[in-house]
Structures are given as structure tokens and as C-alpha cells.
Design a protein around this motif. Structure first.
Motif, PDB file in Angstrom:
ATOM      1  N   ASP A   5       0.885  -1.166   0.000  1.00 41.99           N
ATOM      2  CA  ASP A   5       0.000   0.000   0.000  1.00 41.99           C
ATOM      3  C   ASP A   5       0.923   1.216   0.000  1.00 41.99           C
ATOM      4  O   ASP A   5       1.508   1.563   1.030  1.00 41.99           O
ATOM      5  CB  ASP A   5      -0.887  -0.029   1.253  1.00 41.99           C
ATOM      6  CG  ASP A   5      -1.653   1.264   1.456  1.00 41.99           C
ATOM      7  OD1 ASP A   5      -1.511   2.197   0.636  1.00 41.99           O
ATOM      8  OD2 ASP A   5      -2.392   1.340   2.466  1.00 41.99           O
ATOM      9  N   THR A  46       0.508   4.259  -0.009  1.00 45.52           N
ATOM     10  CA  THR A  46       0.191   5.404   0.856  1.00 45.52           C
ATOM     11  C   THR A  46       0.888   5.273   2.209  1.00 45.52           C
ATOM     12  O   THR A  46       0.973   6.235   2.954  1.00 45.52           O
ATOM     13  CB  THR A  46      -1.330   5.568   1.096  1.00 45.52           C
ATOM     14  OG1 THR A  46      -1.813   4.436   1.829  1.00 45.52           O
ATOM     15  CG2 THR A  46      -2.093   5.686  -0.211  1.00 45.52           C
ATOM     16  N   SER A 103      -1.629   5.560  -5.881  1.00 46.69           N
ATOM     17  CA  SER A 103      -2.151   4.200  -6.049  1.00 46.69           C
ATOM     18  C   SER A 103      -2.662   4.000  -7.466  1.00 46.69           C
ATOM     19  O   SER A 103      -2.818   4.965  -8.234  1.00 46.69           O
ATOM     20  CB  SER A 103      -3.295   3.961  -5.052  1.00 46.69           C
ATOM     21  OG  SER A 103      -4.353   4.859  -5.346  1.00 46.69           O
ATOM     22  N   LEU A 162       2.491  -0.014  -8.200  1.00 46.74           N
ATOM     23  CA  LEU A 162       1.528   0.965  -8.712  1.00 46.74           C
ATOM     24  C   LEU A 162       0.876   0.465 -10.002  1.00 46.74           C
ATOM     25  O   LEU A 162      -0.350   0.536 -10.171  1.00 46.74           O
ATOM     26  CB  LEU A 162       2.239   2.297  -8.971  1.00 46.74           C
ATOM     27  CG  LEU A 162       1.323   3.448  -9.360  1.00 46.74           C
ATOM     28  CD1 LEU A 162       0.672   4.048  -8.129  1.00 46.74           C
ATOM     29  CD2 LEU A 162       2.080   4.528 -10.110  1.00 46.74           C
ATOM     30  N   GLU A 165      -1.349  -2.615  -9.544  1.00 46.64           N
ATOM     31  CA  GLU A 165      -2.628  -2.203  -8.956  1.00 46.64           C
ATOM     32  C   GLU A 165      -3.500  -1.487  -9.996  1.00 46.64           C
ATOM     33  O   GLU A 165      -4.726  -1.695 -10.052  1.00 46.64           O
ATOM     34  CB  GLU A 165      -2.393  -1.289  -7.741  1.00 46.64           C
ATOM     35  CG  GLU A 165      -3.646  -1.103  -6.900  1.00 46.64           C
ATOM     36  CD  GLU A 165      -3.449  -0.141  -5.743  1.00 46.64           C
ATOM     37  OE1 GLU A 165      -2.550   0.721  -5.802  1.00 46.64           O
ATOM     38  OE2 GLU A 165      -4.218  -0.255  -4.765  1.00 46.64           O
TER      39      GLU A 165
END
Ligand SMILES: Cc1cc2nc3c(=O)[nH]c(=O)nc-3n(C[C@H](O)[C@H](O)[C@H](O)COP(=O)(O)O)c2cc1C
Ligand SMILES: O=C(O)C(=O)c1ccccc1
Length: 398
Positions: free
Chosen positions: A37, A39, A330, A370, A373
Motif C-alpha cells: 500500500d 500510501t 495508487s 503501482l 494495482e
């Protein structure tokens, strides 16, 4: 393993492989070294890197309202997935600035990277080249552009210009960049001076005053010609000369003719937020604009970058290529920017954190995570191509 060669071979790149590679490693008891993730990278970087550099990278202008606005603008849009549309094959390639890219992503220009990792820009550039995405090298890199180019093999290189006061230095930079195989010129307009940055002011931390970010200048004959004594004999004078000339608040739209004359490849203006500025860019014969507020690092209180995107696309989307950055964290962020008309996004802070935490491997992790995803977001939302997204794929959350 995907092909490492350039050009059309990139079309075959399989961005969905990383997910399986990670799960397979798990069978051998290996879990990823960094969060998947992205972030979470800022928080992890905050634990491992020194406070000055972390403040410099994470910080925004003023009290950070525009850093927040960038996230709020992305969060205000939501994806409305569609079903039963055969998403077994996806194509992430895009056409931008007259070239084909294997995915709608480039690493954006981030200067002074040696503050987060000793291998600095060459490591980030190698990661980009290995993954087949363009690397935009900052004028204020810690490493001379020739060395970065040499580290990249046949990787696609873009050069970001800080358009300073000295014409000869600008001319020299353009000549050096061309000679080193940089093909696209990215001219940053939003930094005629550094903004009020409390993160850095409170720590009294500015990389240049420690001699970081001056490599292209100190190695440049035209820059050296403006000094009374050689760089190594009076470092302070050289640093002061750099800070006085690296940007020029006196520039106007008329000055763009000089760049058009001295650069024969595509020119992209970075930092455009107003539709009328985008029209002026098109009128001046520019090939693209990057809708960007510099990651909220320049005008505190400025519009969230994604909120500015539709207006710019409506104004000039049929005349030049619109790229986007500021807040991309993301795969679904990439999806939203593309759906609102961006052809490609530039990645900012996340890859700087990846570099700081794990060098080239860290940057490759960030790129692969990235894009894997993004590929999944595309498929699971019922789409098969990065170029086919429209605003109809989204709804406003408010
Ligand atoms: C540490 C740091 C240094 C940067 N240096 C440059 C630079 O030299 N030239 C430039 O055009 N933009 C520079 N930027 C701005 C980025 O290119 C990009 O616009 C911004 O990081 C996007 O926002 P995001 O990081 O929130 O995604 C820098 C950004 C950061 C965080
Ligand atoms: O810090 C920045 O955002 C930036 O763009 C910059 C400007 C001058 C020198 C180094 C980085």
C-alpha cells in the motif's frame, strides 16, 4: 520476466506479474521489504530517514492545505465498476508526445535525491529503465546529467529544465541533455522561487546550501564562466551564484520562443493549472502540459491538481498532450487521472520514499506495485485499455 529492451517490445510487458511473484515468494517464507500500500511509504520513510530530508520530501507549502487538496480532489471521485465485459487481456500502453509508453507512467523530476540515498538519481533512473518507464531528470539533480544518462542504457530519458537567468547556461544544459540522449524537455513554470516551506524553515534545512543539487551547474562550462574563481576554490561563492541564477521570476510567455528555437524535440510545460495558461502553451507551439501544483509545494491554498484537470483538458486536450501529477499514490489514482483526460501521470514522492528505503530495488517495487494495482483496477472495473477511459467510468462522491 518482462523484456528490458526499449521501443515496441515494451508493449508485451506483463504488469500483472508482481502480485504472483509476491505470493510465490511467500511460499519460500519471503514477504515484501516495503509496504504494498504505497500510501504507507511516507510513514515508513519517516521512521527510517533523517528528519531534515524527510521534512524536505514530505513537506508542502505553508500549512499543507494544497497537499491535502490534492488528496481530497482524488478522493472526491469514485470508480463505478462494470461487469461481464471480458477483461482477460489488458493493454496499458499509451501514446504520448509522439512515443509509445508501456504504461501511462513516468517518474517525475525530483531534485537533490542524494539527501535520501547515496546512489541518488542514477539508482532511480536505473529502476525506471529496468521497468521501461521514462525518467524525468531534474536540473537540480545530485549527479551530472551525463552520468545519469550513462546509467540508463536505452531507457527513455526526459530532462526537466529550471529555466534560469543565464541564457548561456540554459543553452548549454539543452545541448548537454540532447547529446546525452534526453528526448523530451519538461520546463517547470511553477517554481520561479521557492515557496514558504515551514517544514524546512523550522529545521533551517535547505539542501543547496549544503551543496546538494548543484551537480549540473558546477560541471557546466557556461556556469563556470560566470564565476570569479573556480568552484573548488570558492564553494560558497559558487553556491550563492547558483541560488541567484537557477530560476528567473522575470520570465513571460514571450520567452518560450527561445526554448522552441533551441530544442527540437517535444517540449512540455509543467505546472499549468488555468485553462488560459494551457491555451497560451498551445499557442506557443508546446507539445504538452503537466497539470500539476508541484505536489502542493508552491502555492498553499492552490486548487487541488485533479480539480484543475478537466478544465485544462476541455481547453487544449485536442491541441496537445495533457499529463498530470500531484497526489498520485495508487493504481486507482492513475485510473481517475486518465479517466478525466490525462494521457500519462508523473510519479512524485512515492518513488523518492522507495529510493530512500531500498535504493533501486525500492523504486522498482513502487513502479511495479503501482502499475500492477492499476492493471487490476482497470480489469476489475470492466476496462481493458489505458487509453479508453472516460469520465463515465467515474462518479463524483459529493
Ligand atoms: C523532494 C522533491 C523535489 C522536487 N524537485 C523537483 C524538481 O527539481 N523539478 C520539478 O519540476 N519538480 C520537482 N518536484 C515536484 C515533482 O516533480 C512533482 O510535481 C510532485 O512531487 C508531485 O506531487 P506528489 O509528490 O504529491 O505526487 C519535487 C518534488 C519533491 C517532493
Ligand atoms: O523542492 C522542490 O519542490 C523543487 O522543485 C526544487 C526546487 C529547487 C531545487 C530543488 C528542488
Amino acid at each position: 520476466m518482462a523484456s528490458l529492451s526499449g521501443g515496441s517490445a515494451e508493449a508485451a510487458r506483463d504488469w500483472s506479474a508482481y502480485q504472483f511473484e509476491i505470493y510465490l515468494n511467500g511460499v519460500a517464507g519471503i514477504v515484501p521489504r516495503m509496504p504494498t500500500d504505497l500510501t504507507r511509504l511516507e510513514e515508513v520513510a519517516g521512521r527510517w530517514l533523517a528528519p531534515g530530508p524527510v521534512g524536505y520530501v514530505t513537506g508542502g507549502a505553508g500549512n499543507g492545505r494544497t497537499v491535502q487538496a490534492n488528496r481530497a480532489a482524488l478522493d472526491r471521485w469514485q470508480i463505478v465498476p462494470r461487469m461481464l465485459r471480458d477483461v482477460s487481456e489488458r493493454d496499458l500502453t499509451v501514446e504520448v508526445l509522439g512515443r509509445s509508453l508501456p504504461a501511462p507512467l513516468a517518474l517525475g523530476p525530483i531534485g537533490v535525491l542524494s539527501i535520501v540515498h547515496p546512489e541518488a538519481e542514477p539508482a532511480a533512473a536505473r529502476a525506471a529503465a529496468a521497468q521501461g518507464v521514462p525518467y524525468a531528470l531534474s536540473s537540480v539533480s545530485s549527479t551530472p546529467l551525463e552520468q545519469v544518462a550513462a546509467a540508463m542504457g536505452d531507457g527513455e530519458r526526459w530532462f526537466q529544465l529550471y529555466w534560469g537567468k543565464d541564457r548561456e547556461v540554459t543553452r548549454s544544459f539543452l545541448g548537454r541533455a540532447k547529446a546525452s540522449g534526453f528526448s523530451v524537455l519538461v520546463v517547470t513554470l511553477d517554481t520561479p522561487m521557492l515557496s514558504w516551506r515551514p517544514h524546512d524553515l523550522d529545521q533551517a534545512y535547505l539542501p543547496f546550501l549544503r551543496g546538494v543539487g548543484t551537480a549540473n551547474y558546477f560541471t557546466d562550462p557556461a556556469f563556470q564562466a560566470g564565476l570569479a574563481r573556480p568552484v573548488h576554490e570558492d564553494l560558497n561563492a559558487a553556491v550563492l551564484h547558483f541560488t541567484a541564477m537557477f530560476s528567473d521570476p522575470g520570465k513571460t510567455w514571450d520567452d518560450l520562443a527561445f526554448l522552441r528555437e533551441h530544442w527540437d524535440g517535444p517540449i512540455v510545460l509543467k505546472g499549468v493549472l488555468h485553462p488560459d495558461d494551457a491555451r497560451q502553451a498551445a499557442d506557443a507551439g508546446m507539445d504538452g502540459v503537466v497539470v500539476s501544483n508541484h505536489g502542493g509545494r508552491q502555492v498553499n491554498g492552490a486548487i487541488g491538481a485533479l480539480d484543475a484537470l478537466p478544465g485544462v483538458v476541455a481547453a487544449v486536450g485536442d491541441r496537445l498532450d495533457v499529463l498530470f501529477d500531484s497526489g498520485i499514490r495508487s493504481g486507482d489514482d492513475v485510473f481517475k487521472a486518465l479517466a478525466l483526460g490525462a494521457r500519462t501521470v508523473l510519479l512524485g514522492r512515492p518513488y523518492a520514499y522507495g529510493l530512500g528505503l531500498d535504493g533501486q530495488a525500492g523504486v522498482e517495487h513502487v513502479i511495479r506495485a503501482l502499475l500492477n494495482e492499476f492493471d487490476l483496477t482497470l480489469a476489475l472495473s470492466g476496462h481493458t485499455s489505458a487509453t479508453g477511459l472516460t469520465p463515465e467510468a467515474l462518479t463524483r462522491a459529493d
